[in-house]
Design a protein around this motif. Structure first.
Motif: not given
Lengths: 327, 327
Positions: B201, B222, B203-205, B326, B218-220
């Protein structure tokens, strides 16, 4: 004002210093009645006694509330009972200082939310870590714009497993590591950034949990927030017994103009304005229960009042529920 | 053995020390042809010259491969071209030392995977951070059982934004922060734990990205892994210019018997066996290209060979694709 305590499972002691400083009457304490964990009661009563309090003891908290008619109830039963106990107090017009998570599930949280809105009494939750010196200081710097706009946050909670009371071993009596441990970070990231959570993803695992039934011992939760801010947290109970402290709380706040970081109780700021990475002298810690009393006595809004605390609890429960469904 | 270099966009210099030490002939270098980023070429050629190499220059890498018939190609074009260039070399039986991500999308990665399997030539990817002293040392301790069984890992990559070449500004020419930056952590968590990823899973921005088009900043990501192991990583480019190093690489490996942590190039071990938290003296760093040459010359399996590197790349691309869908 007259205060009573219900249950002895968690951080009721957060209230004790301000009870003295504000001259409250700690009139009664209820423990051991149905649904209120008796485990750890003796040790907790020792603490109460050592602090010089001599509350009348009850074994039924409803009886106590109706007989004592206190102004404030410190709600600290076995965690899964928090909502029901808090609602009973709110319905009687009694202010509630409640252990987190405020509820064990979303349905109970909704009932608590409704009870808060229907009552003239106020509620605050025991998000006590936010009142520690590095957190208070970091919040002041964030609000002063020292790191610009927060864009990314990551947090960590790592606890020693130690010997956990038996109720931790079952999901029926323990809410889980996400609502019990990670919730602090979930709460403080909302508080630091001023953003709201919009999406959650999470996982947890109970493998290698030292024989504690189905208690989860590792977890992560990730969040997307308003304005595209990203937030992650991990929580575990694998901190070795020989570590210098029970918990290892960490936060990293990444802003457009700098990065604040809390590690080992210290705070660093990394920014061009600061000329690189600097240790930040800490403001004094604040007292969470005094913060609540200031709201009750003088109308100064408490930093962990009902609305904020219910929101933090909701997103912790959503994380736990997501992790459970995905298992 | 004869080596050539294709493109100058990334970490081709990882190879230079071992080229000298193993007496390779650095015969030719291709840059500036269609699809191979010309930006930064002059600075890269300066580095080559300063190291004492004098490769023949080509502007078409296919011509170079066919005329020079090298043993090894150092593949380092604009990142999105890695797979196509690597495949061209593999199809000619030329070993490939390739920048990550090995491919810009899953379809290209599958083609590369097929090309690897069809070729007698070998491939290794530039996961160079794993060869740094703290990583080498942590891996040795993990393999020796110092922290028991790994249960949770979290990693962080934070880079300075600096001035990025124009191709970073478009998703058509830049693969994204997850496959370009976070991929290191995605790779090293797989490598440290010996587990395989099973679920992602992410997300980034791209908000507040300093005017760099649609580049995410930015991102994570998992991951859930085999045996219920949990892994998280964040990657950002908000490290202030005044920070002491370009990148801030961190890893925390939480095991059943202890916790290893890499921060600021140092390694700590926290375990009861160690009597608490101790700084670990570092083993010497290793040389990634020497590792690859040992495989080619003496059959000693390289630590970042095709299978492992393709797996790491796949899970980085899956994270990026998930984050994009997403949005």
């Amino acid at each position: 004002m007259k205060a009573v305590q219900i249950g002895t499972a968690g951080h009721a002691f957060y209230a004790y210093k301000a009870i003295k400083n504000y001259g409250l009457d700690f009139a009664a304490l209820s423990c051991g009645s149905a649904g209120i964990a008796a485990e750890g009661t003796e040790a907790a009563l020792e603490v109460v006694k050592k602090r010089g309090f001599a509350p009348k003891l009850y074994d039924n908290y409803i009886t106590m509330l109706d007989e004592e008619r206190p102004d404030i109830a410190i709600v600290n039963p076995q965690f899964t009972e928090n909502a029901d106990v808090a609602i009973a107090a709110l319905e009687r017009g009694i202010h509630v200082f409640c252990e987190k998570p405020l509820a064990p599930d979303l349905a109970s949280l909704d009932r608590l939310d409704a009870a808060c809105k229907a009552s003239k009494a106020r509620l605050a939750a025991m998000f006590g870590i936010r009142y520690e010196a590095p957190f208070v200081t970091a919040k002041r710097l964030v609000d002063a714009g020292e790191i610009g706009e927060i864009r990314l946050m990551d947090s960590r909670k790592s606890y020693k497993l130690g010997k956990r009371p038996a109720f931790y071993s079952s999901r029926k009596t323990y809410c889980g590591i996400l609502p019990w441990v990670a919730i602090h970070g979930i709460d403080w990231m909302r508080w630091f950034s001023g953003e709201h959570y919009t999406k959650v993803y999470a996982a947890h695992s109970s493998r290698e949990n030292g024989g504690n039934g189905d208690m989860d011992i590792t977890s992560f939760a990730t969040y997307e927030m308003t304005n595209g801010v990203l937030a992650t947290i991990t929580a575990d109970m694998f901190r070795p017994a020989s570590a210098p402290s029970h918990g290892d709380d960490r936060v990293r706040l990444v802003g457009t103009k700098g990065i604040l970081e809390i590690t080992d109780g210290a705070l660093t700021l990394l920014s061009d304005a600061a000329g690189g990475k600097v240790n930040v002298p800490l403001d004094p810690p604040k007292d969470i229960f005094a913060d609540f009393l200031e709201e009750l006595l003088h109308g100064v809004p408490c930093d962990c009042g009902a609305e904020a605390s219910i929101e933090s609890t909701r997103w912790a429960l959503l994380a736990r529920d997501f992790a459970e469904r995905a298992e």
